[in-house]
Write an enzyme that holds these catalytic residues in place. Structure first.
Site, PDB file in Angstrom:
ATOM      1  N   ARG A  60     -23.990  -3.609   3.561  1.00 15.07           N
ATOM      2  CA  ARG A  60     -23.166  -4.498   2.728  1.00 15.07           C
ATOM      3  C   ARG A  60     -23.315  -5.942   3.176  1.00 15.07           C
ATOM      4  NH1 ARG A  60     -16.709  -3.584   2.589  1.00 15.07           N
ATOM      5  NH2 ARG A  60     -17.019  -3.683   4.848  1.00 15.07           N
TER       6      ARG A  60
ATOM      7  N   GLU B 293      -4.334   5.074   4.621  1.00 20.48           N
ATOM      8  CA  GLU B 293      -4.664   3.696   4.232  1.00 20.48           C
ATOM      9  C   GLU B 293      -4.037   3.468   2.862  1.00 20.48           C
ATOM     10  OE1 GLU B 293      -8.687   2.182   5.039  1.00 20.48           O
ATOM     11  OE2 GLU B 293      -8.712   1.439   2.977  1.00 20.48           O
TER      12      GLU B 293
HETATM   13  C1  3EB Z   1      -9.085  -2.034   8.374  1.00 22.53           C
HETATM   14  O1  3EB Z   1      -8.114  -2.754   8.160  1.00 22.53           O
HETATM   15  C2  3EB Z   1      -9.068  -0.664   7.789  1.00 22.53           C
HETATM   16  O2  3EB Z   1     -14.804  -1.997   5.182  1.00 22.53           O
HETATM   17  O3  3EB Z   1     -14.291  -2.613   3.159  1.00 22.53           O
HETATM   18  C3  3EB Z   1      -9.823  -1.405   4.984  1.00 22.53           C
HETATM   19  C4  3EB Z   1     -10.262  -2.027   3.804  1.00 22.53           C
HETATM   20  C5  3EB Z   1     -10.758  -1.007   5.918  1.00 22.53           C
HETATM   21  C6  3EB Z   1     -11.614  -2.262   3.583  1.00 22.53           C
HETATM   22  C7  3EB Z   1     -13.983  -2.183   4.283  1.00 22.53           C
HETATM   23  C8  3EB Z   1     -12.124  -1.254   5.680  1.00 22.53           C
HETATM   24  C9  3EB Z   1     -12.551  -1.874   4.529  1.00 22.53           C
HETATM   25  O4  3EB Z   1     -10.040  -2.403   9.078  1.00 22.53           O
HETATM   26  C10 3EB Z   1     -10.343  -0.294   7.157  1.00 22.53           C
END
Ligand code: 3EB
Length: 339
Positions: free
Chosen positions: A153, A328
């Site tokens: 990404r 989450e």
């Molecule tokens: C965090 O806060 C939890 O890699 O796009 C949350 C939202 C998380 C998006 C991403 C990862 C992603 O790190 C994980």
């Protein structure tokens, strides 16, 4: 539509949750279908179908609809399928992951295709990405698949600085049981104002212990449109600073995630005083283990116990990108601007 609708005057985005495929078929729609089953015939064009069972509901199939109405138009360019309403675009790219495929390269290709498509529309900004792929916590030659995804990404983002000049869009990245890589996006003509959480280290500044490349996303995006606004809160977990808190406690992780969303909403309020109240947003909760559903739902109700009408929420089964995270939560709301 059953249960929930958030529609603001002049808003090209409507978000609703419904359980009936009939309703979805009646309108040209864009959005998500969650189900235990693999995509089947009841999925109309523009609906991103994910193999993610709905938890705690009478039906294990549900739809989160993002744009609908007669004027929304479905089209496909290469692997990008999308629905456009006015200048707002909901699109997705799904690529199979054959055995031996390199997830980093696959992610790079999916993102390049999505970003090239957005660029081809002209004058568009990506507001939010959703990412889904299998075995997110599994290592490949000692590297976690989530890390491979992040590297791919970031490589694509590095080559699209024209589209991401304002910063990293809001996002979620979730593991599914099987299937290829799906990248979903929402884009429009206005850039999103990006929001961080003062209690969390920005994800793009996480220390190296979480992988060689930091995840590229902001905690939320706020989009101003004519007469209305859209608040898109990223997948939010039980992370304080950069560390997971409440390991093995899905109830406490749920409360901490919601506190983090509350802090993000406070930051959004600094940009726009009339921000949508937290209980009026639509919540999507990803739960790693179905056995944690009751505790997660209890945490959610507990957090909103003082609110007259509990917010609209749906729970789906999905893996979180850190193996010590059990839950989450993402939140989305559109609201009329009062001025
Ligand atoms: C965090 O806060 C939890 O890699 O796009 C949350 C939202 C998380 C998006 C991403 C990862 C992603 O790190 C994980």
């Amino acid at each position: 539509m059953t249960s929930f609708e958030a529609e603001a005057v002049g808003m090209p985005v409507k978000i609703s949750w419904c359980t009936s495929a009939e309703v979805v078929r009646d309108v040209t729609a864009a959005g998500f279908r969650f189900s235990r089953e693999t995509p089947s015939a009841d999925v109309s064009d523009g609906i991103m179908a994910l193999e993610m069972p709905v938890l705690g509901a009478p039906s294990d199939t549900g739809f989160e609809i993002w744009l609908c109405g007669d004027e929304a138009k479905f089209s496909q360019v290469g692997n990008v399928r999308y629905v456009e309403k006015d200048a707002t675009v909901f699109g997705y790219v799904c690529l199979p992951e054959p055995p031996g495929e390199n997830l980093e390269d696959l992610t790079y290709r999916a993102y390049i295709e999505a970003l090239d498509f957005v660029r081809s529309l002209g004058n568009r900004h990506v507001w939010r990405f959703w990412n889904y792929f299998a075995d997110i916590n599994e290592p490949v030659d000692g590297v976690e698949r989530y890390s491979l995804f992040k590297i791919g990404r970031q490589r694509a983002f590095d080559s699209a600085s024209d589209l991401l000049a304002a910063g990293m869009p809001a996002a979620s990245a979730i593991g599914i049981r099987e299937g290829g890589l799906s990248i979903v996006f929402l884009a429009g003509t206005e850039p999103a104002l990006l929001i961080e959480n003062p209690r969390q280290v920005s994800a793009y500044k996480y220390p190296k212990q979480y992988g060689p490349r930091s995840p590229s996303f902001s905690r939320a995006g706020l989009v101003h449109l004519d007469g209305s606004s859209l608040l898109l809160v990223s997948g939010t977990a039980s992370i304080v600073g950069h560390e997971t808190v409440h390991v093995n406690d899905s109830y406490a992780q749920t409360l901490t995630s919601l506190q983090n969303i509350a802090l993000v909403v406070i930051e959004a309020k600094k940009m726009e005083s009339q921000i949508i109240p937290m209980h009026e947003m639509l919540y999507r909760v990803y739960v790693r283990n179905a056995s944690d559903y009751a505790n997660v739902a209890k945490g959610f109700s507990e957090f909103f116990r003082d609110v007259a009408k509990a917010p609209n929420v749906h729970y789906v089964l999905g893996d979180i990108c850190r193996s010590d995270l059990l839950v989450e939560i993402e939140a989305s709301g559109c609201f009329a601007k009062l001025d």
